[in-house]
Design a protein around this motif. Structure first.
Motif, PDB file in Angstrom:
ATOM      1  N   LEU A 149      32.158 -35.130 -52.910  1.00 12.14           N
ATOM      2  CA  LEU A 149      31.240 -33.984 -52.886  1.00 12.14           C
ATOM      3  C   LEU A 149      30.098 -34.211 -51.901  1.00 12.14           C
ATOM      4  O   LEU A 149      29.672 -33.293 -51.209  1.00 12.14           O
ATOM      5  CB  LEU A 149      30.684 -33.719 -54.285  1.00 12.14           C
ATOM      6  N   SER A 150      29.613 -35.432 -51.846  1.00  7.97           N
ATOM      7  CA  SER A 150      28.519 -35.752 -50.937  1.00  7.97           C
ATOM      8  C   SER A 150      28.930 -35.569 -49.476  1.00  7.97           C
ATOM      9  O   SER A 150      28.176 -35.019 -48.669  1.00  7.97           O
ATOM     10  CB  SER A 150      28.053 -37.189 -51.178  1.00  7.97           C
ATOM     11  N   VAL A 151      30.135 -36.002 -49.142  1.00  9.50           N
ATOM     12  CA  VAL A 151      30.628 -35.831 -47.775  1.00  9.50           C
ATOM     13  C   VAL A 151      30.839 -34.348 -47.464  1.00  9.50           C
ATOM     14  O   VAL A 151      30.544 -33.889 -46.354  1.00  9.50           O
ATOM     15  CB  VAL A 151      31.926 -36.648 -47.552  1.00  9.50           C
ATOM     16  N   LEU A 152      31.331 -33.583 -48.448  1.00  3.08           N
ATOM     17  CA  LEU A 152      31.500 -32.140 -48.241  1.00  3.08           C
ATOM     18  C   LEU A 152      30.161 -31.439 -48.010  1.00  3.08           C
ATOM     19  O   LEU A 152      30.041 -30.590 -47.129  1.00  3.08           O
ATOM     20  CB  LEU A 152      32.228 -31.510 -49.431  1.00  3.08           C
ATOM     21  N   VAL A 153      29.166 -31.797 -48.786  1.00  4.90           N
ATOM     22  CA  VAL A 153      27.833 -31.204 -48.622  1.00  4.90           C
ATOM     23  C   VAL A 153      27.245 -31.609 -47.272  1.00  4.90           C
ATOM     24  O   VAL A 153      26.660 -30.788 -46.562  1.00  4.90           O
ATOM     25  CB  VAL A 153      26.904 -31.590 -49.791  1.00  4.90           C
ATOM     26  N   LEU A 154      27.413 -32.878 -46.905  1.00  8.24           N
ATOM     27  CA  LEU A 154      26.931 -33.336 -45.606  1.00  8.24           C
ATOM     28  C   LEU A 154      27.641 -32.597 -44.471  1.00  8.24           C
ATOM     29  O   LEU A 154      27.005 -32.175 -43.503  1.00  8.24           O
ATOM     30  CB  LEU A 154      27.123 -34.846 -45.453  1.00  8.24           C
ATOM     31  N   GLY A 155      28.945 -32.414 -44.604  1.00  7.20           N
ATOM     32  CA  GLY A 155      29.696 -31.658 -43.595  1.00  7.20           C
ATOM     33  C   GLY A 155      29.206 -30.221 -43.491  1.00  7.20           C
ATOM     34  O   GLY A 155      29.056 -29.679 -42.384  1.00  7.20           O
ATOM     35  N   ALA A 156      28.947 -29.591 -44.637  1.00  7.29           N
ATOM     36  CA  ALA A 156      28.418 -28.219 -44.620  1.00  7.29           C
ATOM     37  C   ALA A 156      27.040 -28.187 -43.969  1.00  7.29           C
ATOM     38  O   ALA A 156      26.723 -27.265 -43.202  1.00  7.29           O
ATOM     39  CB  ALA A 156      28.355 -27.674 -46.042  1.00  7.29           C
ATOM     40  N   GLU A 157      26.232 -29.189 -44.246  1.00  5.78           N
ATOM     41  CA  GLU A 157      24.896 -29.287 -43.640  1.00  5.78           C
ATOM     42  C   GLU A 157      24.997 -29.412 -42.119  1.00  5.78           C
ATOM     43  O   GLU A 157      24.245 -28.786 -41.369  1.00  5.78           O
ATOM     44  CB  GLU A 157      24.163 -30.493 -44.232  1.00  5.78           C
ATOM     45  N   LEU A 158      25.958 -30.211 -41.655  1.00  2.00           N
ATOM     46  CA  LEU A 158      26.135 -30.377 -40.208  1.00  2.00           C
ATOM     47  C   LEU A 158      26.671 -29.103 -39.566  1.00  2.00           C
ATOM     48  O   LEU A 158      26.288 -28.769 -38.436  1.00  2.00           O
ATOM     49  CB  LEU A 158      27.057 -31.560 -39.923  1.00  2.00           C
ATOM     50  N   VAL A 159      27.535 -28.368 -40.260  1.00  2.00           N
ATOM     51  CA  VAL A 159      28.023 -27.089 -39.733  1.00  2.00           C
ATOM     52  C   VAL A 159      26.866 -26.091 -39.627  1.00  2.00           C
ATOM     53  O   VAL A 159      26.744 -25.376 -38.622  1.00  2.00           O
ATOM     54  CB  VAL A 159      29.169 -26.522 -40.607  1.00  2.00           C
ATOM     55  N   VAL A 160      26.019 -26.048 -40.646  1.00  2.57           N
ATOM     56  CA  VAL A 160      24.828 -25.185 -40.583  1.00  2.57           C
ATOM     57  C   VAL A 160      23.962 -25.605 -39.400  1.00  2.57           C
ATOM     58  O   VAL A 160      23.437 -24.756 -38.668  1.00  2.57           O
ATOM     59  CB  VAL A 160      24.033 -25.234 -41.910  1.00  2.57           C
ATOM     60  N   GLY A 161      23.808 -26.902 -39.178  1.00  2.00           N
ATOM     61  CA  GLY A 161      23.037 -27.390 -38.037  1.00  2.00           C
ATOM     62  C   GLY A 161      23.642 -26.970 -36.707  1.00  2.00           C
ATOM     63  O   GLY A 161      22.930 -26.575 -35.785  1.00  2.00           O
ATOM     64  N   LEU A 162      24.964 -27.052 -36.595  1.00  2.00           N
ATOM     65  CA  LEU A 162      25.647 -26.619 -35.374  1.00  2.00           C
ATOM     66  C   LEU A 162      25.424 -25.137 -35.103  1.00  2.00           C
ATOM     67  O   LEU A 162      25.074 -24.733 -33.985  1.00  2.00           O
ATOM     68  CB  LEU A 162      27.156 -26.885 -35.476  1.00  2.00           C
ATOM     69  N   VAL A 163      25.639 -24.330 -36.118  1.00  2.00           N
ATOM     70  CA  VAL A 163      25.488 -22.875 -35.957  1.00  2.00           C
ATOM     71  C   VAL A 163      24.032 -22.520 -35.663  1.00  2.00           C
ATOM     72  O   VAL A 163      23.749 -21.704 -34.774  1.00  2.00           O
ATOM     73  CB  VAL A 163      26.005 -22.140 -37.217  1.00  2.00           C
ATOM     74  N   MET A 164      23.123 -23.145 -36.379  1.00  2.00           N
ATOM     75  CA  MET A 164      21.703 -22.862 -36.165  1.00  2.00           C
ATOM     76  C   MET A 164      21.260 -23.278 -34.762  1.00  2.00           C
ATOM     77  O   MET A 164      20.523 -22.549 -34.093  1.00  2.00           O
ATOM     78  CB  MET A 164      20.865 -23.581 -37.215  1.00  2.00           C
ATOM     79  N   GLY A 165      21.709 -24.435 -34.301  1.00  2.00           N
ATOM     80  CA  GLY A 165      21.350 -24.885 -32.959  1.00  2.00           C
ATOM     81  C   GLY A 165      21.897 -23.964 -31.884  1.00  2.00           C
ATOM     82  O   GLY A 165      21.202 -23.627 -30.918  1.00  2.00           O
ATOM     83  N   ALA A 166      23.153 -23.527 -32.035  1.00  2.00           N
ATOM     84  CA  ALA A 166      23.740 -22.609 -31.053  1.00  2.00           C
ATOM     85  C   ALA A 166      23.013 -21.266 -31.059  1.00  2.00           C
ATOM     86  O   ALA A 166      22.679 -20.727 -29.997  1.00  2.00           O
ATOM     87  CB  ALA A 166      25.224 -22.413 -31.342  1.00  2.00           C
ATOM     88  N   ALA A 167      22.763 -20.735 -32.250  1.00  2.00           N
ATOM     89  CA  ALA A 167      22.064 -19.451 -32.335  1.00  2.00           C
ATOM     90  C   ALA A 167      20.641 -19.571 -31.800  1.00  2.00           C
ATOM     91  O   ALA A 167      20.137 -18.666 -31.112  1.00  2.00           O
ATOM     92  CB  ALA A 167      22.045 -18.968 -33.783  1.00  2.00           C
ATOM     93  N   TRP A 168      19.989 -20.671 -32.069  1.00  2.00           N
ATOM     94  CA  TRP A 168      18.631 -20.892 -31.583  1.00  2.00           C
ATOM     95  C   TRP A 168      18.616 -20.954 -30.060  1.00  2.00           C
ATOM     96  O   TRP A 168      17.760 -20.375 -29.410  1.00  2.00           O
ATOM     97  CB  TRP A 168      18.114 -22.166 -32.203  1.00  2.00           C
ATOM     98  N   GLY A 169      19.582 -21.646 -29.489  1.00  2.00           N
ATOM     99  CA  GLY A 169      19.654 -21.740 -28.032  1.00  2.00           C
ATOM    100  C   GLY A 169      19.948 -20.398 -27.370  1.00  2.00           C
ATOM    101  O   GLY A 169      19.452 -20.101 -26.292  1.00  2.00           O
ATOM    102  N   TRP A 170      20.757 -19.571 -28.025  1.00  2.00           N
ATOM    103  CA  TRP A 170      21.112 -18.272 -27.443  1.00  2.00           C
ATOM    104  C   TRP A 170      20.043 -17.220 -27.656  1.00  2.00           C
ATOM    105  O   TRP A 170      20.006 -16.215 -26.931  1.00  2.00           O
ATOM    106  CB  TRP A 170      22.449 -17.780 -27.991  1.00  2.00           C
ATOM    107  N   THR A 171      19.157 -17.397 -28.640  1.00  2.00           N
ATOM    108  CA  THR A 171      18.119 -16.392 -28.873  1.00  2.00           C
ATOM    109  C   THR A 171      16.846 -16.659 -28.084  1.00  2.00           C
ATOM    110  O   THR A 171      15.962 -15.808 -28.046  1.00  2.00           O
ATOM    111  CB  THR A 171      17.766 -16.297 -30.378  1.00  2.00           C
ATOM    112  N   ALA A 172      16.731 -17.816 -27.487  1.00  2.00           N
ATOM    113  CA  ALA A 172      15.544 -18.119 -26.673  1.00  2.00           C
ATOM    114  C   ALA A 172      15.601 -17.303 -25.386  1.00  2.00           C
ATOM    115  O   ALA A 172      16.659 -17.095 -24.804  1.00  2.00           O
ATOM    116  CB  ALA A 172      15.482 -19.599 -26.354  1.00  2.00           C
ATOM    117  N   ARG A 173      14.464 -16.847 -24.960  1.00  2.00           N
ATOM    118  CA  ARG A 173      14.367 -16.092 -23.711  1.00  2.00           C
ATOM    119  C   ARG A 173      14.136 -17.085 -22.571  1.00  2.00           C
ATOM    120  O   ARG A 173      13.242 -17.918 -22.635  1.00  2.00           O
ATOM    121  CB  ARG A 173      13.205 -15.112 -23.787  1.00  2.00           C
TER     122      ARG A 173
END
Length: 172
Positions: free
Chosen positions: A58-82
């Motif tokens: 469960l810990s590895v699954l939660v960590l994996g989900a956390e890293l996926v959220v980080g990936l998506v957030m980083g990509a969205a953050w980079g694309w929303t910057a002007r």
């Protein structure tokens, strides 16, 4: 390193990043954009409590989900910057309203993951948050570098302020 030191490092990095993101800032041609995320990633890996020993799967699954959220957030953050180029050829960046929404959504998702993990009895240390933050910053930096490479330099000046040399056939 103690949990308190990790929390202080995370808060300091988030404060630095948010302050830098909310104001227009010049993007230098520095190729070391990956150093801060790399240091955070290594610090997270060195912590012994990255995975809960009592709930490894469960810990590895939660960590994996956390890293996926980080990936998506980083990509969205980079694309929303002007991004824009000033008249002198320098490259500038500033977060937009959409960037604030990305940050808010990412923080809410992370809080929901933390709550779900706590409800399942999975202990998450600060190293998981630090690793996810490192992934977010690394992906954001990569997206910005890629986007910045596509912005043409202003006529007569290159991005590194060197004079632009015209080809012989352009001078005629």
């Amino acid at each position: 390193m103690s949990g308190l030191v990790n929390v202080l490092v995370i808060v300091a990095v988030i404060a630095l990043v948010v302050v830098r993101q909310c104001s227009a800032r010049r993007i230098s041609g520095d190729r070391r954009w990956w150093v801060l995320p790399g240091v955070l990633f290594v610090m997270a890996l060195r912590e012994p409590g990255l995975v809960d020993q009592h709930h490894e799967t469960l810990s590895v699954l939660v960590l994996g989900a956390e890293l996926v959220v980080g990936l998506v957030m980083g990509a969205a953050w980079g694309w929303t910057a002007r991004l824009w180029r000033a008249e002198d050829g320098s490259l500038w960046s500033k977060g937009t309203r959409a960037t604030v929404y990305v940050w808010t959504g990412g923080l809410l998702l992370r809080a929901a993951l933390y709550g779900a993990a706590a409800a399942l009895g999975v202990h998450q240390g600060s190293s998981a948050l630090m690793m996810a933050l490192a992934v977010t910053l690394l992906v954001r930096g990569g997206v910005l570098v890629r986007r910045a490479a596509g912005i043409p330099a202003t006529y007569g000046v290159t991005a590194d302020r060197a004079p632009f040399r015209q080809a012989w056939k352009d001078r005629v």
